[in-house]
Design an enzyme around this catalytic site. Sequence first.
Site, PDB file in Angstrom:
ATOM      1  N   GLU A  43       0.745  -1.301   0.019  1.00 29.54           N
ATOM      2  CA  GLU A  43       0.026  -0.025  -0.176  1.00 29.54           C
ATOM      3  C   GLU A  43       0.758   1.292   0.064  1.00 29.54           C
ATOM      4  O   GLU A  43       1.464   1.462   0.796  1.00 29.54           O
ATOM      5  CB  GLU A  43      -0.926   0.038   1.190  1.00 29.54           C
ATOM      6  CG  GLU A  43      -1.871   1.399   1.526  1.00 29.54           C
ATOM      7  CD  GLU A  43      -2.305   1.372   2.779  1.00 29.54           C
ATOM      8  OE1 GLU A  43      -2.897   2.456   2.901  1.00 29.54           O
ATOM      9  OE2 GLU A  43      -2.399   0.477   3.438  1.00 29.54           O
ATOM     10  N   THR A  75      -5.145   5.770   1.959  1.00 31.64           N
ATOM     11  CA  THR A  75      -5.579   7.402   2.230  1.00 31.64           C
ATOM     12  C   THR A  75      -6.295   7.989   1.345  1.00 31.64           C
ATOM     13  O   THR A  75      -6.094   9.216   0.975  1.00 31.64           O
ATOM     14  CB  THR A  75      -4.215   8.262   2.772  1.00 31.64           C
ATOM     15  OG1 THR A  75      -3.334   7.494   3.526  1.00 31.64           O
ATOM     16  CG2 THR A  75      -4.635   9.335   3.745  1.00 31.64           C
ATOM     17  N   LYS A 135      -9.845  -2.333   7.584  1.00 31.72           N
ATOM     18  CA  LYS A 135      -8.830  -1.794   8.260  1.00 31.72           C
ATOM     19  C   LYS A 135      -9.038  -1.358   9.558  1.00 31.72           C
ATOM     20  O   LYS A 135      -9.793  -0.164   9.694  1.00 31.72           O
ATOM     21  CB  LYS A 135      -7.995  -0.934   7.457  1.00 31.72           C
ATOM     22  CG  LYS A 135      -6.662  -0.418   8.074  1.00 31.72           C
ATOM     23  CD  LYS A 135      -5.986   0.660   7.119  1.00 31.72           C
ATOM     24  CE  LYS A 135      -6.480   1.948   6.963  1.00 31.72           C
ATOM     25  NZ  LYS A 135      -5.421   2.954   6.617  1.00 31.72           N
ATOM     26  N   GLY A 164      -0.251   0.259  15.606  1.00 34.43           N
ATOM     27  CA  GLY A 164      -0.104  -0.647  17.125  1.00 34.43           C
ATOM     28  C   GLY A 164       0.337  -2.001  16.728  1.00 34.43           C
ATOM     29  O   GLY A 164       0.167  -2.871  17.665  1.00 34.43           O
ATOM     30  N   GLY A 186       3.377  -0.128   8.955  1.00 35.97           N
ATOM     31  CA  GLY A 186       3.921   1.035   8.499  1.00 35.97           C
ATOM     32  C   GLY A 186       5.257   1.440   9.001  1.00 35.97           C
ATOM     33  O   GLY A 186       6.056   0.757   8.616  1.00 35.97           O
ATOM     34  N   SER A 187       5.394   2.469   9.737  1.00 39.28           N
ATOM     35  CA  SER A 187       6.717   3.055  10.355  1.00 39.28           C
ATOM     36  C   SER A 187       7.416   2.160  11.240  1.00 39.28           C
ATOM     37  O   SER A 187       8.675   2.094  11.194  1.00 39.28           O
ATOM     38  CB  SER A 187       6.364   4.637  10.992  1.00 39.28           C
ATOM     39  OG  SER A 187       5.541   4.195  12.245  1.00 39.28           O
TER      40      SER A 187
END
Length: 218
Positions: A43, A75, A135, A164, A186-187
């Site tokens: 994504e 997004t 999601k 999380g 993600g991060s």
Amino acid sequence: MNQQDIISQITQQKMLPLYFNKNKEVSIEVLKALYAAGIKAVEYTNRGAEAIANFKEMRKVVNDTMPGMLLGIGTVKTTADAELFISAGADFIISPVVYPPVAKVVQDAGLLWIPGCLTPTEIFTAEMNGAKMVKIFPGSVVGPSYISAIKELFPGILFMPTGGVDTTEKSIKEWFDNGVCAVGMGSKLISKSVLENKEYDKLTKQTKEVLEILNNIK
């Protein structure tokens, strides 16, 4: 690929890496690093003015050098953005919210729509608008036990938390033990350090390690 094929690819992979970077070359190199680790669904997030131009270049790279890779866009909040990225070749569309007009545009195009939800009402609204996977975002707010608490209410829905989810075996296993089908990464995976210092080999190594953890989860 149809919607079910894309769902199958994400659930077989058990995770969906997600990221954005203003720099086109960095965006492409991260994609290459993920692919080298064995990732076949990604994504890219629509979080900057550069997103559409970068996405178009990434689409070319996928078409030319990454057989089997699914490139989705996240997004996406408006019908205009949905139409823009569909025309740019998105394989699936992820939204941070449940917005029925976006659902219609995406599904009319024959693509998979994955909306972001938190409450049972949002999940139900998503289901009534054709969502097969949602999601749970931000996952850090509710935690893994929330999935098991609501899962039986929605037997036809697949759950993928984003936010999380750590890269540790403990964190990943806890989410899957509570009933998720995949996790958004993600991060925690594609960190600020990886992006700023162009640590692509490190990203490939870490992604392989996470995939190994996921493959060992029953």
